[in-house]
Design a protein around this motif. Structure first.
Motif, PDB file in Angstrom:
ATOM      1  N   THR A 102     -28.111  -1.856  15.576  1.00  0.00           N
ATOM      2  CA  THR A 102     -29.153  -2.145  14.593  1.00  0.00           C
ATOM      3  C   THR A 102     -30.342  -1.214  14.844  1.00  0.00           C
ATOM      4  OG1 THR A 102     -30.221  -3.829  15.983  1.00  0.00           O
ATOM      5  CG2 THR A 102     -28.467  -4.579  14.500  1.00  0.00           C
ATOM      6  N   ILE A 103     -31.239  -1.129  13.874  1.00  0.00           N
ATOM      7  CA  ILE A 103     -32.398  -0.241  14.013  1.00  0.00           C
ATOM      8  C   ILE A 103     -33.240  -0.658  15.218  1.00  0.00           C
ATOM      9  CG2 ILE A 103     -34.551   0.527  12.920  1.00  0.00           C
ATOM     10  CD1 ILE A 103     -33.014   0.042  10.172  1.00  0.00           C
ATOM     11  N   ARG A 104     -33.576  -1.945  15.287  1.00  0.00           N
ATOM     12  CA  ARG A 104     -34.397  -2.407  16.410  1.00  0.00           C
ATOM     13  C   ARG A 104     -33.627  -2.333  17.726  1.00  0.00           C
ATOM     14  NH1 ARG A 104     -36.672  -7.614  13.023  1.00  0.00           N
ATOM     15  NH2 ARG A 104     -38.600  -6.669  12.200  1.00  0.00           N
ATOM     16  N   GLY A 105     -32.359  -2.690  17.695  1.00  0.00           N
ATOM     17  CA  GLY A 105     -31.536  -2.659  18.904  1.00  0.00           C
ATOM     18  C   GLY A 105     -31.318  -1.252  19.425  1.00  0.00           C
ATOM     19  N   ASP A 106     -31.277  -0.293  18.548  1.00  0.00           N
ATOM     20  CA  ASP A 106     -31.052   1.097  18.971  1.00  0.00           C
ATOM     21  C   ASP A 106     -32.340   1.802  19.393  1.00  0.00           C
ATOM     22  OD1 ASP A 106     -28.364   0.931  18.525  1.00  0.00           O
ATOM     23  OD2 ASP A 106     -28.371   2.054  16.631  1.00  0.00           O
ATOM     24  N   PHE A 107     -33.476   1.423  18.788  1.00  0.00           N
ATOM     25  CA  PHE A 107     -34.674   2.246  18.987  1.00  0.00           C
ATOM     26  C   PHE A 107     -35.874   1.522  19.577  1.00  0.00           C
ATOM     27  CE2 PHE A 107     -32.387   4.176  15.316  1.00  0.00           C
ATOM     28  CZ  PHE A 107     -31.997   5.331  15.963  1.00  0.00           C
ATOM     29  N   GLY A 108     -35.812   0.197  19.744  1.00  0.00           N
ATOM     30  CA  GLY A 108     -37.003  -0.554  20.154  1.00  0.00           C
ATOM     31  C   GLY A 108     -36.919  -1.179  21.527  1.00  0.00           C
ATOM     32  N   LEU A 109     -38.079  -1.487  22.081  1.00  0.00           N
ATOM     33  CA  LEU A 109     -38.173  -2.146  23.390  1.00  0.00           C
ATOM     34  C   LEU A 109     -39.026  -3.408  23.354  1.00  0.00           C
ATOM     35  CD1 LEU A 109     -38.782   0.921  25.754  1.00  0.00           C
ATOM     36  CD2 LEU A 109     -36.722  -0.497  25.668  1.00  0.00           C
ATOM     37  N   GLU A 110     -40.092  -3.398  22.530  1.00  0.00           N
ATOM     38  CA  GLU A 110     -41.076  -4.478  22.567  1.00  0.00           C
ATOM     39  C   GLU A 110     -41.206  -5.121  21.194  1.00  0.00           C
ATOM     40  OE1 GLU A 110     -44.893  -3.546  24.600  1.00  0.00           O
ATOM     41  OE2 GLU A 110     -44.033  -1.531  24.655  1.00  0.00           O
ATOM     42  N   VAL A 111     -41.502  -6.429  21.199  1.00  0.00           N
ATOM     43  CA  VAL A 111     -41.497  -7.161  19.934  1.00  0.00           C
ATOM     44  C   VAL A 111     -42.508  -6.613  18.924  1.00  0.00           C
ATOM     45  CG1 VAL A 111     -43.040  -9.039  20.731  1.00  0.00           C
ATOM     46  CG2 VAL A 111     -41.429  -9.455  18.854  1.00  0.00           C
ATOM     47  N   GLN A 112     -43.700  -6.220  19.395  1.00  0.00           N
ATOM     48  CA  GLN A 112     -44.690  -5.715  18.432  1.00  0.00           C
ATOM     49  C   GLN A 112     -44.256  -4.378  17.832  1.00  0.00           C
ATOM     50  OE1 GLN A 112     -49.140  -6.253  18.415  1.00  0.00           O
ATOM     51  NE2 GLN A 112     -49.012  -4.227  19.330  1.00  0.00           N
ATOM     52  N   TYR A 113     -43.612  -3.568  18.663  1.00  0.00           N
ATOM     53  CA  TYR A 113     -43.208  -2.226  18.218  1.00  0.00           C
ATOM     54  C   TYR A 113     -41.734  -2.257  17.814  1.00  0.00           C
ATOM     55  CZ  TYR A 113     -47.570  -1.446  20.621  1.00  0.00           C
ATOM     56  OH  TYR A 113     -48.876  -1.536  21.026  1.00  0.00           O
ATOM     57  N   ASN A 114     -41.459  -3.063  16.790  1.00  0.00           N
ATOM     58  CA  ASN A 114     -40.053  -3.233  16.410  1.00  0.00           C
ATOM     59  C   ASN A 114     -39.684  -2.459  15.142  1.00  0.00           C
ATOM     60  OD1 ASN A 114     -41.203  -4.826  14.476  1.00  0.00           O
ATOM     61  ND2 ASN A 114     -40.160  -6.722  15.051  1.00  0.00           N
ATOM     62  N   LEU A 115     -40.507  -1.453  14.831  1.00  0.00           N
ATOM     63  CA  LEU A 115     -40.124  -0.355  13.931  1.00  0.00           C
ATOM     64  C   LEU A 115     -40.071  -0.628  12.434  1.00  0.00           C
ATOM     65  CD1 LEU A 115     -37.375   0.699  16.375  1.00  0.00           C
ATOM     66  CD2 LEU A 115     -39.244   2.229  15.728  1.00  0.00           C
ATOM     67  N   VAL A 116     -39.513  -1.776  12.065  1.00  0.00           N
ATOM     68  CA  VAL A 116     -39.326  -2.016  10.634  1.00  0.00           C
ATOM     69  C   VAL A 116     -39.672  -3.452  10.250  1.00  0.00           C
ATOM     70  CG1 VAL A 116     -37.576  -0.247  10.181  1.00  0.00           C
ATOM     71  CG2 VAL A 116     -36.852  -2.503  11.014  1.00  0.00           C
ATOM     72  N   HIS A 117     -40.002  -3.620   8.995  1.00  0.00           N
ATOM     73  CA  HIS A 117     -40.126  -4.932   8.363  1.00  0.00           C
ATOM     74  C   HIS A 117     -39.109  -5.012   7.237  1.00  0.00           C
ATOM     75  CE1 HIS A 117     -41.766  -8.401   6.233  1.00  0.00           C
ATOM     76  NE2 HIS A 117     -41.532  -7.707   5.138  1.00  0.00           N
ATOM     77  N   GLY A 118     -38.541  -6.188   7.059  1.00  0.00           N
ATOM     78  CA  GLY A 118     -37.698  -6.437   5.890  1.00  0.00           C
ATOM     79  C   GLY A 118     -37.954  -7.836   5.368  1.00  0.00           C
ATOM     80  N   SER A 119     -38.068  -7.992   4.063  1.00  0.00           N
ATOM     81  CA  SER A 119     -38.290  -9.316   3.456  1.00  0.00           C
ATOM     82  C   SER A 119     -37.210 -10.290   3.940  1.00  0.00           C
ATOM     83  CB  SER A 119     -38.218  -9.237   1.938  1.00  0.00           C
ATOM     84  OG  SER A 119     -39.077  -8.237   1.438  1.00  0.00           O
ATOM     85  N   ASP A 120     -37.604 -11.579   4.097  1.00  0.00           N
ATOM     86  CA  ASP A 120     -36.652 -12.545   4.658  1.00  0.00           C
ATOM     87  C   ASP A 120     -36.061 -13.516   3.642  1.00  0.00           C
ATOM     88  OD1 ASP A 120     -38.743 -14.277   4.179  1.00  0.00           O
ATOM     89  OD2 ASP A 120     -39.147 -14.715   6.292  1.00  0.00           O
ATOM     90  N   SER A 121     -36.472 -13.448   2.383  1.00  0.00           N
ATOM     91  CA  SER A 121     -35.932 -14.345   1.342  1.00  0.00           C
ATOM     92  C   SER A 121     -36.277 -13.750  -0.026  1.00  0.00           C
ATOM     93  CB  SER A 121     -36.579 -15.733   1.457  1.00  0.00           C
ATOM     94  OG  SER A 121     -37.947 -15.648   1.100  1.00  0.00           O
TER      95      SER A 121
END
Ligand code: DAT
Ligand code: MG
Length: 136
Positions: A102-121
Motif C-alpha cells: 500500500t502507499i502508506r505501507g510502502d513509503f511511510g513511518l509515522e502516523v502524521q506523515y502518512n502521505l495521503v488522504h482518501g475520503s472514507d464514505s
C-alpha cells in the motif's frame, strides 16, 4: 457503482516527490482522474476538511502539517472509487496498520506523515469534493 473520491497527496508526499507514484497507482488500479491541482492550503480549508477531528489531541498538529506545504488535490472516479483508494492507501498508521504494497505501507513511518488522504464514505467524498473543487 461509479463514484468519486477526494484524494490528497499531503505535504510530505509532495516534498518527497511521490505525487507521480500516487497518481500512477490510482491509474493502474483503473480509476480515472476527474480533477487534479497542486495547491497551498489555507487554514480555513484545512479546518473544514478535518472538521470531524476538531477537539482531538492531534488536531492542531494535523492542521499545522497539512498547511505546511503544497498538496496535490485529486478527484478520482470509477467503480467503488472510495473503497478502492482506501485500499491503495492502506491503514492510517503506516507501520502498525498499513501493509506493504500500500502507499502508506510502502513509503511511510509515522502516523502524521502518512502521505495521503482518501475520503472514507460517499457522504465524506461529497462534502470534501465541495471543499476542494466547488466548481466540480
Ligand atoms: P485516515 O487519514 O486514515 O482517514 P483519520 O481520518 O482517522 O485517518 O485521521 C486523519 C489524519 O489525522 C490521519 O491521516 C493522520 C492523523 N492522525 C490520525 N490519528 C492520529 C494520531 N493518533 N496521532 C497523530 N495523528 C493522527
Ligand atoms: Mg479520515
Amino acid at each position: 457503482m461509479s463514484e468519486r473520491t477526494l484524494v490528497l497527496v499531503k505535504p510530505d508526499g509532495v516534498s518527497r516527490g511521490l505525487v507521480g507514484e500516487v497518481i500512477s497507482r490510482i491509474e493502474r488500479k483503473g480509476l480515472t482522474l476527474a480533477a487534479l491541482e497542486l495547491r497551498s492550503v489555507e487554514r480555513a480549508v484545512a479546518e473544514q476538511h478535518y472538521a470531524e477531528h476538531d477537539g482531538k489531541p492531534f488536531f492542531e498538529s494535523l492542521l499545522e502539517f497539512i498547511t505546511s506545504g503544497k498538496v496535490a488535490a485529486i478527484v478520482a472516479e470509477g467503480e467503488n472509487a472510495i473503497a478502492a483508494f482506501r485500499q491503495l492507501a492502506g491503514g492510517t498508521h503506516p507501520v502498525e496498520k498499513a501493509t506493504p504494497g500500500t502507499i502508506r505501507g510502502d513509503f511511510g513511518l509515522e502516523v502524521q506523515y502518512n502521505l495521503v488522504h482518501g475520503s472514507d464514505s460517499p457522504e465524506s467524498a461529497e462534502r470534501e469534493i465541495k471543499i476542494w473543487f466547488p466548481a466540480l
